[in-house]
Every structure is written in structure tokens, then in C-alpha cells.
Design a protein around this motif. Structure first.
Motif, PDB file in Angstrom:
ATOM      1  N   ALA A 248       0.848  -1.191   0.000  1.00 49.22           N
ATOM      2  CA  ALA A 248       0.000   0.000   0.000  1.00 49.22           C
ATOM      3  C   ALA A 248       0.884   1.241   0.000  1.00 49.22           C
ATOM      4  O   ALA A 248       2.079   1.172  -0.229  1.00 49.22           O
ATOM      5  CB  ALA A 248      -0.926  -0.022   1.209  1.00 49.22           C
ATOM      6  N   PRO A 272      -0.857  -2.792  -6.339  1.00 54.42           N
ATOM      7  CA  PRO A 272      -1.563  -2.708  -5.060  1.00 54.42           C
ATOM      8  C   PRO A 272      -2.848  -3.522  -5.090  1.00 54.42           C
ATOM      9  O   PRO A 272      -3.618  -3.445  -6.052  1.00 54.42           O
ATOM     10  CB  PRO A 272      -1.867  -1.210  -4.924  1.00 54.42           C
ATOM     11  CG  PRO A 272      -0.855  -0.543  -5.809  1.00 54.42           C
ATOM     12  CD  PRO A 272      -0.650  -1.479  -6.951  1.00 54.42           C
ATOM     13  N   ASP A 278      -6.494   2.631  -3.840  1.00 54.25           N
ATOM     14  CA  ASP A 278      -5.206   2.157  -3.332  1.00 54.25           C
ATOM     15  C   ASP A 278      -4.085   2.472  -4.323  1.00 54.25           C
ATOM     16  O   ASP A 278      -2.978   2.840  -3.925  1.00 54.25           O
ATOM     17  CB  ASP A 278      -5.263   0.650  -3.076  1.00 54.25           C
ATOM     18  CG  ASP A 278      -6.323   0.283  -2.055  1.00 54.25           C
ATOM     19  OD1 ASP A 278      -6.169   0.655  -0.883  1.00 54.25           O
ATOM     20  OD2 ASP A 278      -7.304  -0.357  -2.445  1.00 54.25           O
ATOM     21  N   GLU A 281      -3.244   6.106  -4.061  1.00 54.21           N
ATOM     22  CA  GLU A 281      -2.468   6.419  -2.856  1.00 54.21           C
ATOM     23  C   GLU A 281      -0.990   6.102  -3.059  1.00 54.21           C
ATOM     24  O   GLU A 281      -0.120   6.881  -2.669  1.00 54.21           O
ATOM     25  CB  GLU A 281      -3.012   5.642  -1.662  1.00 54.21           C
ATOM     26  CG  GLU A 281      -2.257   5.957  -0.365  1.00 54.21           C
ATOM     27  CD  GLU A 281      -2.803   5.191   0.834  1.00 54.21           C
ATOM     28  OE1 GLU A 281      -2.134   5.214   1.894  1.00 54.21           O
ATOM     29  OE2 GLU A 281      -3.876   4.565   0.713  1.00 54.21           O
TER      30      GLU A 281
END
Length: 317
Positions: A248, A272, A278, A281
Motif C-alpha cells: 500500500a 496494489p 489504493d 495512494e
């Protein structure tokens, strides 16, 4: 980041449970990936999952929107004759200025190759079929050297046919004459990748330019690859070993260089597990950690971006 980063995407009918994202979301993600210093995107075929778009079509759509990225498209040997695959990938490579490649997936035959008269379906293993298919691809990609295309209007000579290299391949699974009907890539030839080493074996995988492994398969991979390359007479510098990273954002991303170094990797495929949120991010964290690569301007070929040794036919873009 000190290692080339790639992004794993499957595009089609959105399904959070499988990680398939819509084309609109894919546009946002590849734009963010280019800004975060990612060098290429692998577009997966979804393992025949319903609603997944053809990776080569998706790559053709995304490439003008994120021209600094390379594009690796999944193509299974099943239903795709080698000559057709060679032409399709080389067309994408030409359109992207030498930033294309194929992740060749193992499978069975295709209607074109299996329809030759008096030719029974061959009894070959997945590894043997993959290796033969890969050899045909690379041979075709080098069958029409760029210097053969003259375009001499005064002499009325378009192509110097003495420089063409017909393949005349007669193998267990395929018969391909060649040559291709267009000149080779500015990067020598498109990148050939494998992501199914467990299915085809290291001996076959050693003919690839890029080997992609899942996290559980990384232990001892460097040693196995080196041994397979030595057996085939290739140098270790000719192949990039990449690992799929399923972490992550945040501190996980900051530890990527160490994660790669500890496993002897020369590249990392960001995959991810979860939704597009995700992925965003991770890309956002990458952008915050360091500015984009100075070379990510669209001038790099995919080979240069991956740190691959150049092929003998490479020419300036």
C-alpha cells in the motif's frame, strides 16, 4: 526511486473484487503514474475474465494521453497467431516511438496456426510452445531492418529487399515464412516479457527480456535466472528481473528500493491489491517522495527506461 517502476492495470467493466478498472479511471491512473516517475504500464488480459478490454486496444487509446510511458500488453498464445501478434505489437511500438512490448502468456494453439493441411496438433508442453512462439516473434521483429526502407523516389526503390531476412521457420507448433511487412523498431525490437515462469520453466523464460514474478516466487529467482541464462549463452545484463509489489502507500512505498535490492530485482511492478483508490495512494506517495525522472519526457525507448541492453539494430529515435 532507484529502480524502474511499472504499473499493473486491468481495464474493462469495473469490478472492485478483481481490481478491474474502467477506461476513464485508467486514464487518470496512467496520468498520475507518468507524474510519479513510473516508466511503463502492464495492461493485463484478465485471464479470460468477462468484460476485460483487449490490452493492445487499451494501450493504443492511452498512449497519446500519457506519451512518456511504455506499454506492455498481455497476449496469450491461444487464439493469436505469431505473425499477427508480431505485426500488432510492432504497430503499437511504432506509434509510441519505441515504447512497447508484450507479456507473452502461455496457452494452446490458434485457428490460423492449427489449420495447416495435413498438420496434426503438436504434442508440445506449454514451455516448448511459449519458447517457439517467442523465437518467432523476435525473429519477425528483426526480419525487416530499418535500413532496408529506402524510399528513394528518384531510383524508384522503396525497399532494398536484399536486406530482408525471411524467417522460414518450421517448428513443432508453427510454420512462419516472414518477413514482416514493415521496418523494425527504433529500440531494435519490442520488449518480450514473461510472467508465467512456473508454467513454462526457467529454460524457456531465459529467452525473454523481462521476467515478472509474484512475491511468493522471488526466493532463489536470481540464481535460477542466472543459471538458465548461462545455459543458453545469454548475459545476465540482457534480462531484467522484476517483482510484483502488492503493498500500500505510505511507509511501504518508501521501503521499495530496499525491498527490491534485498531480492536482487532490477525493476518493480506496482500491483496494489484493492481498488483504484489504493493505486492512487501509492502513486501519490511516489510523487511526494521524489520528482519525476528527468528522462520521462517521451524520448526514452522502453528498453532504455528499463535499463535493458540495447539490441544490435537499435537506432536513434
Amino acid at each position: 526511486m532507484t529502480v524502474p517502476l511499472l504499473l499493473d492495470l486491468t481495464v474493462g467493466e469495473p469490478d472492485p473484487g478483481t481490481g478491474v478498472v474502467s477506461l476513464a479511471v485508467a486514464v487518470d491512473l496512467v496520468t498520475a503514474a507518468a507524474g510519479a516517475g513510473v516508466v511503463a504500464v502492464r495492461l493485463r488480459d484478465g485471464d479470460a475474465a468477462p468484460g476485460v478490454l483487449d490490452p493492445s486496444v487499451v494501450a493504443s487509446y492511452l498512449a497519446p494521453l500519457a506519451p512518456s510511458l511504455g506499454y506492455l500488453v498481455d497476449v496469450p498464445t491461444t487464439q493469436h497467431a505469431p505473425y499477427n501478434t508480431a505485426r500488432r505489437v510492432l504497430s503499437l511500438d511504432r506509434a509510441t516511438g519505441g515504447r512497447a512490448g508484450v507479456v507473452l502468456r502461455p496457452g494452446v494453439g490458434d485457428d490460423v496456426s492449427d489449420s495447416a493441411p495435413d498438420r496434426p496438433v503438436p504434442a508440445v508442453t506449454p514451455g516448448e510452445r511459449w519458447a517457439e512462439y517467442a523465437a518467432v516473434l523476435t525473429g519477425l521483429w528483426e526480419s525487416f531492418p530499418r535500413e532496408a526502407l529506402l524510399g528513394d523516389q528518384e531510383a524508384a526503390i522503396v525497399v532494398d529487399d536484399t536486406l530482408l531476412r525471411p524467417l522460414h521457420h518450421e517448428g513443432a507448433a508453427y510454420r512462419v515464412a516472414g518477413p514482416l511487412d514493415g521496418p523494425s523498431s527504433v529500440q531494435g525490437r519490442p520488449v518480450l516479457a514473461v510472467a508465467d515462469v512456473a508454467a513454462i520453466g526457467w529454460e524457456a523464460a531465459a529467452s525473454a527480456d523481462l521476467v515478472i514474478l509474484d512475491p511468493d516466487d522471488l526466493d532463489g529467482a536470481g540464481t535460477a535466472l542466472a543459471a538458465a541464462l548461462e545455459a543458453t549463452g545469454r548475459q545476465r545484463t540482457e534480462v531484467v528481473l522484476a517483482g510484483r509489489w502488492t503493498g500500500a502507500g505510505g511507509s511501504d512505498v518508501a521501503g521499495l528500493p530496499t525491498w527490491a535490492a534485498d531480492r536482487g530485482l532490477q525493476a518493480v511492478l506496482l500491483a496494489p491489491e484493492g481498488s483504484a483508490t489504493d493505486v492512487r495512494e501509492v502513486l501519490s506517495t511516489l510523487s511526494a517522495l521524489a520528482p519525476p525522472r528527468s528522462g520521462a519526457t517521451g524520448s526514452d525507448t522502453l528498453r532504455r527506461a528499463l535499463g535493458l541492453a540495447t539490441t544490435r539494430t537499435e537506432v536513434p529515435a
